[in-house]
Design a protein around this motif. Structure first.
Motif, PDB file in Angstrom:
ATOM      1  N   LEU A 233       0.834  -1.198   0.000  1.00 24.77           N
ATOM      2  CA  LEU A 233       0.000   0.000   0.000  1.00 24.77           C
ATOM      3  C   LEU A 233       0.872   1.252   0.000  1.00 24.77           C
ATOM      4  O   LEU A 233       0.605   2.204  -0.755  1.00 24.77           O
ATOM      5  N   SER A 234       1.913   1.252   0.814  1.00 25.24           N
ATOM      6  CA  SER A 234       2.830   2.395   0.863  1.00 25.24           C
ATOM      7  C   SER A 234       3.538   2.596  -0.472  1.00 25.24           C
ATOM      8  O   SER A 234       3.635   3.729  -0.973  1.00 25.24           O
ATOM      9  N   MET A 235       4.011   1.507  -1.057  1.00 24.40           N
ATOM     10  CA  MET A 235       4.706   1.604  -2.342  1.00 24.40           C
ATOM     11  C   MET A 235       3.770   2.085  -3.440  1.00 24.40           C
ATOM     12  O   MET A 235       4.159   2.890  -4.300  1.00 24.40           O
ATOM     13  N   TYR A 236       2.528   1.616  -3.406  1.00 25.99           N
ATOM     14  CA  TYR A 236       1.562   2.037  -4.429  1.00 25.99           C
ATOM     15  C   TYR A 236       1.234   3.519  -4.288  1.00 25.99           C
ATOM     16  O   TYR A 236       1.161   4.241  -5.295  1.00 25.99           O
ATOM     17  N   LEU A 237       1.042   3.984  -3.057  1.00 23.40           N
ATOM     18  CA  LEU A 237       0.741   5.402  -2.837  1.00 23.40           C
ATOM     19  C   LEU A 237       1.909   6.290  -3.257  1.00 23.40           C
ATOM     20  O   LEU A 237       1.712   7.365  -3.843  1.00 23.40           O
ATOM     21  N   VAL A 238       3.129   5.852  -2.971  1.00 21.01           N
ATOM     22  CA  VAL A 238       4.315   6.609  -3.392  1.00 21.01           C
ATOM     23  C   VAL A 238       4.408   6.644  -4.910  1.00 21.01           C
ATOM     24  O   VAL A 238       4.696   7.690  -5.504  1.00 21.01           O
ATOM     25  N   THR A 239       4.154   5.506  -5.552  1.00 16.45           N
ATOM     26  CA  THR A 239       4.189   5.434  -7.016  1.00 16.45           C
ATOM     27  C   THR A 239       3.146   6.348  -7.634  1.00 16.45           C
ATOM     28  O   THR A 239       3.442   7.129  -8.553  1.00 16.45           O
TER      29      THR A 239
ATOM     30  N   PHE B 151       2.310   8.491 -16.665  1.00 14.74           N
ATOM     31  CA  PHE B 151       0.925   8.013 -16.751  1.00 14.74           C
ATOM     32  C   PHE B 151       0.882   6.503 -16.946  1.00 14.74           C
ATOM     33  O   PHE B 151       0.089   5.792 -16.301  1.00 14.74           O
ATOM     34  N   SER B 152       1.750   5.984 -17.817  1.00 18.43           N
ATOM     35  CA  SER B 152       1.804   4.550 -18.059  1.00 18.43           C
ATOM     36  C   SER B 152       2.219   3.798 -16.803  1.00 18.43           C
ATOM     37  O   SER B 152       1.694   2.710 -16.516  1.00 18.43           O
ATOM     38  N   ASP B 153       3.157   4.363 -16.024  1.00 18.10           N
ATOM     39  CA  ASP B 153       3.601   3.709 -14.791  1.00 18.10           C
ATOM     40  C   ASP B 153       2.476   3.624 -13.761  1.00 18.10           C
ATOM     41  O   ASP B 153       2.341   2.623 -13.056  1.00 18.10           O
ATOM     42  N   ILE B 154       1.673   4.686 -13.672  1.00 14.37           N
ATOM     43  CA  ILE B 154       0.535   4.662 -12.756  1.00 14.37           C
ATOM     44  C   ILE B 154      -0.436   3.547 -13.139  1.00 14.37           C
ATOM     45  O   ILE B 154      -0.875   2.751 -12.296  1.00 14.37           O
ATOM     46  N   CYS B 155      -0.757   3.478 -14.422  1.00 16.10           N
ATOM     47  CA  CYS B 155      -1.703   2.461 -14.897  1.00 16.10           C
ATOM     48  C   CYS B 155      -1.116   1.059 -14.788  1.00 16.10           C
ATOM     49  O   CYS B 155      -1.824   0.101 -14.440  1.00 16.10           O
ATOM     50  N   PHE B 156       0.179   0.930 -15.069  1.00 13.88           N
ATOM     51  CA  PHE B 156       0.856  -0.363 -15.007  1.00 13.88           C
ATOM     52  C   PHE B 156       0.788  -0.953 -13.601  1.00 13.88           C
ATOM     53  O   PHE B 156       0.442  -2.128 -13.414  1.00 13.88           O
ATOM     54  N   THR B 157       1.081  -0.132 -12.605  1.00 16.14           N
ATOM     55  CA  THR B 157       1.028  -0.588 -11.216  1.00 16.14           C
ATOM     56  C   THR B 157      -0.409  -0.825 -10.761  1.00 16.14           C
ATOM     57  O   THR B 157      -0.677  -1.749  -9.984  1.00 16.14           O
ATOM     58  N   SER B 158      -1.329  -0.009 -11.270  1.00 15.71           N
ATOM     59  CA  SER B 158      -2.730  -0.109 -10.848  1.00 15.71           C
ATOM     60  C   SER B 158      -3.421  -1.369 -11.366  1.00 15.71           C
ATOM     61  O   SER B 158      -4.490  -1.731 -10.869  1.00 15.71           O
ATOM     62  N   THR B 159      -2.840  -2.041 -12.344  1.00 15.56           N
ATOM     63  CA  THR B 159      -3.462  -3.266 -12.858  1.00 15.56           C
ATOM     64  C   THR B 159      -3.261  -4.459 -11.930  1.00 15.56           C
ATOM     65  O   THR B 159      -4.000  -5.450 -12.022  1.00 15.56           O
ATOM     66  N   THR B 160      -2.261  -4.390 -11.040  1.00 17.10           N
ATOM     67  CA  THR B 160      -1.934  -5.553 -10.213  1.00 17.10           C
ATOM     68  C   THR B 160      -2.046  -5.293  -8.712  1.00 17.10           C
ATOM     69  O   THR B 160      -2.639  -6.092  -7.985  1.00 17.10           O
ATOM     70  N   VAL B 161      -1.481  -4.171  -8.232  1.00 15.18           N
ATOM     71  CA  VAL B 161      -1.376  -3.960  -6.788  1.00 15.18           C
ATOM     72  C   VAL B 161      -2.734  -3.801  -6.101  1.00 15.18           C
ATOM     73  O   VAL B 161      -2.952  -4.411  -5.046  1.00 15.18           O
ATOM     74  N   PRO B 162      -3.685  -2.987  -6.614  1.00 16.93           N
ATOM     75  CA  PRO B 162      -4.972  -2.866  -5.915  1.00 16.93           C
ATOM     76  C   PRO B 162      -5.695  -4.199  -5.732  1.00 16.93           C
ATOM     77  O   PRO B 162      -6.285  -4.436  -4.667  1.00 16.93           O
TER      78      PRO B 162
END
Length: 322
Positions: A32-38, A68-79
């Motif tokens: 959660l911390s890593m995702y929020l930082v990203t 923008f791509s990095d935000i979407c890339f991480t959002s496909t798996t971490v949430p």
């Protein structure tokens, strides 16, 4: 008998990074911390580039799209991983798995091609500085971005559609925290030769060609920098591409590490743990690499925070007066 194109699976089981119950809470807060930082870091990069007229240049245009791509890339798996930990459920539906694989591949390829385009941008800026604004005009930059998206859409759509021809009936447990393409294919009940062939051919093409382009661009860049007589001139020329070179090294280094770990230990959590590097860590570090090494971005971030602080003070003063 004729093979059926239908699947009898309705859901998959994501086993995650660990089965130990004591680690679940720790994993939740860490990711959660890593995702929020990203999310926050890349969003600030985008806002800084949009709001600062000095950053309305091709290099920062592609950088904002990379963020923008990095935000979407991480959002496909971490949430989804965080949701599974929180609800104590490891289930993902068949449709959800297909969607996750599609968007994961889309933004992964987009990251890859954008890094190649950014290498070409640095090549033109250093090797042909007098023609930079003519070559990297807004129309050409828009075409390059469109090509990046089209390649990503074609790659992910092709491999995702090939999954639809497979049948899944038994052993639906995935030793990963997201629907990783190769592991999903290995769970198929039907013949996977066509899927394996497509994965190796298309992945090899989208891996070798961009990396070759990046290496070629930087070989020409290094040759041009060595021709500069002054040490200050060499440092200034190299500093313009130092951040991008760091991001490229991090991206391809972690991807290569995941590939080697997967080859050494098939269907084990070693590859899942290694994949955290390029799915979470790399997108999180990209804003810091560019922000700390680029003077213009640091100034744009200061201006952005100054405007936000000033606006907050005005709102607060207005509320106090009323």
């Amino acid at each position: 008998m004729e093979e059926r194109n239908q699947t009898c699976a309705t859901q998959f089981i994501l086993l995650g990074l660990s089965d130990e119950g004591g680690l679940q809470s720790l994993l939740f807060w860490v990711f959660l911390s890593m995702y929020l930082v990203t999310f926050t870091g890349n969003l600030l990069m985008i806002l800084a580039i949009i709001t600062d007229p000095r950053l309305h240049m091709p290099m920062y245009f592609f950088l904002s799209n990379l963020s923008f791509s990095d935000i979407c890339f991480t959002s496909t798996t971490v949430p989804k991983m965080l949701l599974n930990i929180q609800t104590q459920s490891k289930v993902i539906t068949y449709e959800g798995c297909l969607s996750q694989m599609y968007f994961f591949m889309l933004f992964g390829v987009l990251d890859n091609i954008l890094l190649t385009v950014m290498a070409y941008d640095r090549f033109v800026a250093i090797c042909q500085p007098l023609h930079y604004m003519v070559i990297m005009n807004p129309k050409f930059c828009g075409i390059l971005l469109l090509v990046c998206w089209l390649l990503g859409v074609f790659y992910s759509l092709l491999l995702d559609l090939l999954i639809l021809r497979l049948s899944f009936c038994t052993e639906l447990e995935i030793l990963h925290f997201f629907c990783e393409l190769k592991q999903v294919i290995q769970l198929a009940y039907s013949d996977t030769f066509l899927n394996d062939l497509a994965v190796y051919l298309v992945s090899g093409l989208l891996g070798v060609v961009p990396l070759t382009g990046i290496l070629f661009s930087y070989s020409r860049i290094v040759t041009s920098i060595l021709r500069i007589s002054s040490v200050r001139g060499k440092y200034k020329a190299f500093s313009t591409c130092g951040s991008h070179l760091s991001v490229v090294s991090l991206f391809y280094g972690t991807c290569l590490g995941v590939y080697l770990s997967s080859a050494a230990a098939q269907n084990s959590r070693a590859s899942a743990i290694a994949s955290v590097m390029y799915t979470v860590v790399t997108p999180m570090l990209n804003p810091f690499i560019y922000g700390l090494r680029n003077r213009d971005i640091k100034q744009a971030l200061r201006n952005l925070f100054s405007r936000e602080t000033l606006s907050a003070c005005r709102i607060l003063c207005f509320k106090i007066k009323t």
